[in-house]
Design a protein around this motif. Structure first.
Motif, PDB file in Angstrom:
ATOM      1  N   GLU A 150       0.830  -1.213   0.000  1.00 52.58           N
ATOM      2  CA  GLU A 150       0.000   0.000   0.000  1.00 52.58           C
ATOM      3  C   GLU A 150       0.862   1.260   0.000  1.00 52.58           C
ATOM      4  O   GLU A 150       0.562   2.243  -0.688  1.00 52.58           O
ATOM      5  CB  GLU A 150      -0.923  -0.010   1.223  1.00 52.58           C
ATOM      6  N   ALA A 151       1.967   1.234   0.752  1.00 44.93           N
ATOM      7  CA  ALA A 151       2.843   2.404   0.835  1.00 44.93           C
ATOM      8  C   ALA A 151       3.564   2.667  -0.481  1.00 44.93           C
ATOM      9  O   ALA A 151       3.789   3.824  -0.857  1.00 44.93           O
ATOM     10  CB  ALA A 151       3.857   2.222   1.960  1.00 44.93           C
ATOM     11  N   VAL A 152       3.933   1.597  -1.172  1.00 45.07           N
ATOM     12  CA  VAL A 152       4.565   1.760  -2.485  1.00 45.07           C
ATOM     13  C   VAL A 152       3.580   2.416  -3.451  1.00 45.07           C
ATOM     14  O   VAL A 152       3.936   3.300  -4.231  1.00 45.07           O
ATOM     15  CB  VAL A 152       5.063   0.407  -3.034  1.00 45.07           C
ATOM     16  N   GLU A 153       2.333   1.971  -3.390  1.00 50.07           N
ATOM     17  CA  GLU A 153       1.293   2.558  -4.240  1.00 50.07           C
ATOM     18  C   GLU A 153       1.088   4.042  -3.908  1.00 50.07           C
ATOM     19  O   GLU A 153       0.943   4.881  -4.810  1.00 50.07           O
ATOM     20  CB  GLU A 153      -0.014   1.793  -4.038  1.00 50.07           C
ATOM     21  N   GLU A 174       6.297 -12.490  -0.233  1.00 46.25           N
ATOM     22  CA  GLU A 174       5.019 -12.191  -0.898  1.00 46.25           C
ATOM     23  C   GLU A 174       4.942 -10.723  -1.303  1.00 46.25           C
ATOM     24  O   GLU A 174       4.438 -10.391  -2.386  1.00 46.25           O
ATOM     25  CB  GLU A 174       3.859 -12.535   0.037  1.00 46.25           C
ATOM     26  N   ALA A 175       5.447  -9.851  -0.446  1.00 48.12           N
ATOM     27  CA  ALA A 175       5.408  -8.421  -0.740  1.00 48.12           C
ATOM     28  C   ALA A 175       6.262  -8.094  -1.960  1.00 48.12           C
ATOM     29  O   ALA A 175       5.870  -7.268  -2.797  1.00 48.12           O
ATOM     30  CB  ALA A 175       5.877  -7.616   0.467  1.00 48.12           C
ATOM     31  N   VAL A 176       7.429  -8.731  -2.067  1.00 48.65           N
ATOM     32  CA  VAL A 176       8.279  -8.517  -3.238  1.00 48.65           C
ATOM     33  C   VAL A 176       7.531  -8.895  -4.511  1.00 48.65           C
ATOM     34  O   VAL A 176       7.522  -8.145  -5.496  1.00 48.65           O
ATOM     35  CB  VAL A 176       9.594  -9.327  -3.128  1.00 48.65           C
ATOM     36  N   SER A 177       6.901 -10.068  -4.496  1.00 52.64           N
ATOM     37  CA  SER A 177       6.153 -10.517  -5.677  1.00 52.64           C
ATOM     38  C   SER A 177       5.067  -9.511  -6.056  1.00 52.64           C
ATOM     39  O   SER A 177       4.892  -9.167  -7.235  1.00 52.64           O
ATOM     40  CB  SER A 177       5.516 -11.887  -5.420  1.00 52.64           C
ATOM     41  N   ILE A 204       4.794  -6.246  -5.205  1.00 51.55           N
ATOM     42  CA  ILE A 204       5.334  -4.951  -5.633  1.00 51.55           C
ATOM     43  C   ILE A 204       5.913  -5.045  -7.044  1.00 51.55           C
ATOM     44  O   ILE A 204       5.672  -4.162  -7.885  1.00 51.55           O
ATOM     45  CB  ILE A 204       6.406  -4.467  -4.637  1.00 51.55           C
ATOM     46  N   MET A 205       6.649  -6.115  -7.332  1.00 55.45           N
ATOM     47  CA  MET A 205       7.282  -6.222  -8.643  1.00 55.45           C
ATOM     48  C   MET A 205       6.262  -6.454  -9.755  1.00 55.45           C
ATOM     49  O   MET A 205       6.536  -6.161 -10.922  1.00 55.45           O
ATOM     50  CB  MET A 205       8.330  -7.332  -8.638  1.00 55.45           C
ATOM     51  N   SER A 206       5.097  -6.961  -9.401  1.00 54.27           N
ATOM     52  CA  SER A 206       4.074  -7.181 -10.425  1.00 54.27           C
ATOM     53  C   SER A 206       3.174  -5.959 -10.626  1.00 54.27           C
ATOM     54  O   SER A 206       2.575  -5.798 -11.690  1.00 54.27           O
ATOM     55  CB  SER A 206       3.206  -8.395 -10.065  1.00 54.27           C
ATOM     56  N   THR A 207       3.084  -5.092  -9.611  1.00 52.35           N
ATOM     57  CA  THR A 207       2.174  -3.940  -9.708  1.00 52.35           C
ATOM     58  C   THR A 207       2.897  -2.601  -9.843  1.00 52.35           C
ATOM     59  O   THR A 207       2.511  -1.766 -10.661  1.00 52.35           O
ATOM     60  CB  THR A 207       1.244  -3.887  -8.485  1.00 52.35           C
ATOM     61  N   ASN A 208       3.924  -2.389  -9.026  1.00 50.07           N
ATOM     62  CA  ASN A 208       4.693  -1.132  -9.053  1.00 50.07           C
ATOM     63  C   ASN A 208       6.184  -1.458  -8.915  1.00 50.07           C
ATOM     64  O   ASN A 208       6.769  -1.261  -7.837  1.00 50.07           O
ATOM     65  CB  ASN A 208       4.262  -0.209  -7.907  1.00 50.07           C
ATOM     66  N   PRO A 209       6.822  -1.975  -9.960  1.00 49.63           N
ATOM     67  CA  PRO A 209       8.220  -2.408  -9.858  1.00 49.63           C
ATOM     68  C   PRO A 209       9.123  -1.326  -9.263  1.00 49.63           C
ATOM     69  O   PRO A 209       9.125  -0.182  -9.725  1.00 49.63           O
ATOM     70  CB  PRO A 209       8.591  -2.714 -11.310  1.00 49.63           C
ATOM     71  N   THR A 210       9.851  -1.713  -8.218  1.00 48.28           N
ATOM     72  CA  THR A 210      10.691  -0.800  -7.455  1.00 48.28           C
ATOM     73  C   THR A 210      11.946  -1.538  -7.018  1.00 48.28           C
ATOM     74  O   THR A 210      11.866  -2.709  -6.646  1.00 48.28           O
ATOM     75  CB  THR A 210       9.937  -0.314  -6.190  1.00 48.28           C
ATOM     76  N   SER A 220      14.859 -14.338  -6.294  1.00 49.92           N
ATOM     77  CA  SER A 220      14.321 -14.979  -7.495  1.00 49.92           C
ATOM     78  C   SER A 220      13.037 -14.311  -7.965  1.00 49.92           C
ATOM     79  O   SER A 220      12.653 -14.430  -9.122  1.00 49.92           O
ATOM     80  CB  SER A 220      14.061 -16.472  -7.231  1.00 49.92           C
ATOM     81  N   ARG A 221      12.386 -13.580  -7.053  1.00 46.80           N
ATOM     82  CA  ARG A 221      11.126 -12.909  -7.401  1.00 46.80           C
ATOM     83  C   ARG A 221      11.327 -11.454  -7.830  1.00 46.80           C
ATOM     84  O   ARG A 221      10.364 -10.776  -8.148  1.00 46.80           O
ATOM     85  CB  ARG A 221      10.166 -12.971  -6.217  1.00 46.80           C
ATOM     86  N   GLY A 222      12.570 -10.989  -7.803  1.00 46.10           N
ATOM     87  CA  GLY A 222      12.826  -9.661  -8.333  1.00 46.10           C
ATOM     88  C   GLY A 222      13.528  -8.694  -7.422  1.00 46.10           C
ATOM     89  O   GLY A 222      13.843  -7.572  -7.842  1.00 46.10           O
TER      90      GLY A 222
END
Length: 356
Positions: free
Chosen positions: A39-42, A62-65, A67-73, A94-96
């Protein structure tokens, strides 16, 4: 001003990390779990995220997955010096996630003070990463050997007793995994991997690679023999040197010599010792990472008659190590990540092999 989102379920750690980064001039936001981090990244669109691994509810992986799928950072993982922590960190990479930092254990740890310089250096490195080049698979499954398309010809005839030295730093673990997985068993190479990692993580990297490939992978041990078809990962905290090459077999030594470029294991140490002692066909590979470790090693392998490959800028999350290697003028091929395994195979074909 560059902004950082600090994610940790410990208020103490959020405060410590936040203060360190604020003192270095960063704008700091915070979140106490993975869901709040997403939510904070968004909301804030931070330039960088530091992410704790183990948190209640949605954890760091899970958070990495998400974030990388919605707002890559660009994401820096903060991990405990434990086996589960290392495994989880490799999963996050491995998830980004771009890189990781092993944080002090315990909220009253005397090592908290040592965190400052290491944290700032890592955040600066991660801020330079090209996240579009960070490989990720979006899955946590380690079951079985990953099937990949490779341009290596399994029917090709290769030279006898080839040795490959692969060096990597920031952004490297997933790329090393890809290359080792794509190399055919028919190549029957001895593969020495130097990945900048602390001791508590290199054995877990070796175990992960062993699950992912048909090669036999293990963390290096002092004095051990390495045969065709073996992959050894340099042990964190030790330089890995090639001591002798006889009859197609090499023997390695682990040493606690001075750090090179501030790191141990150093890519240069392994490559230079391989160039000096390996008499069978040899190839050196410089992958993504900060700094210039590996440049002198690539130069040594080239001067010894070995093949040399560097990852290209377009697929390097951090184009430091490959760039420095290329600038020596001793790199034979500059290749994207997906072509490096094929480049290694090509260097060792019976028809085209000119090295060693």
């Amino acid at each position: 001003m560059t902004s950082v989102l600090v994610v940790d379920d410990s208020q103490f750690m959020r405060t410590v990390i936040g203060n360190i980064l604020a003192d270095d001039g960063y704008e700091v936001y915070s979140a106490s779990d993975g869901k709040k981090a997403v939510e904070a990244v968004e909301e804030h669109a931070p330039d960088i995220v530091t992410m704790d691994v183990k948190m209640p509810g949605m954890d760091g992986i899970e958070a990495v997955s998400e974030i990388m799928s919605t707002n890559p950072t660009p994401i820096l993982m903060l991990s405990a010096h434990t086996e589960p922590g290392a495994d989880a960190t490799l999963d996050a990479l491995s998830r980004g996630a771009v890189d990781f930092l092993a944080k002090p254990s315990g909220e009253v740890s005397p090592n908290i003070a040592s965190l400052s310089d290491r944290l700032v250096a890592k955040v600066r490195a991660v801020s330079q990463a090209d996240i579009s080049s960070v490989p990720r698979d979006g899955t946590s499954s380690d079951d079985g050997v990953t099937d990949r398309d490779s341009d290596c010809d399994p029917e090709q005839t290769y030279v006898e007793h080839p040795t490959v030295v692969i060096g990597a730093s920031t952004g490297g673990p997933k790329l090393v995994e890809r290359i080792v997985t794509e190399l055919p068993l028919a190549l029957d190479a001895k593969i020495l991997v130097v990945q900048h990692m602390p001791e508590s993580f290199t054995d877990r990297l070796a175990a992960r690679l062993d699950r992912k490939t048909n090669y036999t992978v293990r963390e290096a041990s002092d004095g051990e023999a390495v045969d065709d078809g073996d992959v050894v990962v340099a042990k964190g905290g030790y330089h890995m040197e090639v001591a002798v090459n006889v009859g197609g077999r090499i023997r390695i030594e682990l040493t606690e010599g001075p750090r090179r470029h501030g790191v141990r294991p150093a890519i240069d140490v392994t490559m230079e010792s391989a160039a000096a002692r390996v008499r069978d066909p040899l190839c050196g590979v410089a992958l993504t990472g900060m700094g210039k470790d590996g440049a002198a090693g690539i130069e040594a392998i080239h001067e010894a008659g070995g093949a040399t490959i560097a990852q290209d800028e377009g697929t390097s999350p951090v184009f430091g190590i490959p760039k420095q290697a290329i600038e020596t003028g001793c790199v034979d091929d500059v290749l994207p990540a997906g072509d490096i395994a094929a480049g290694i195979c090509s260097a060792f074909t019976q028809e085209g092999q000119t090295y060693g």
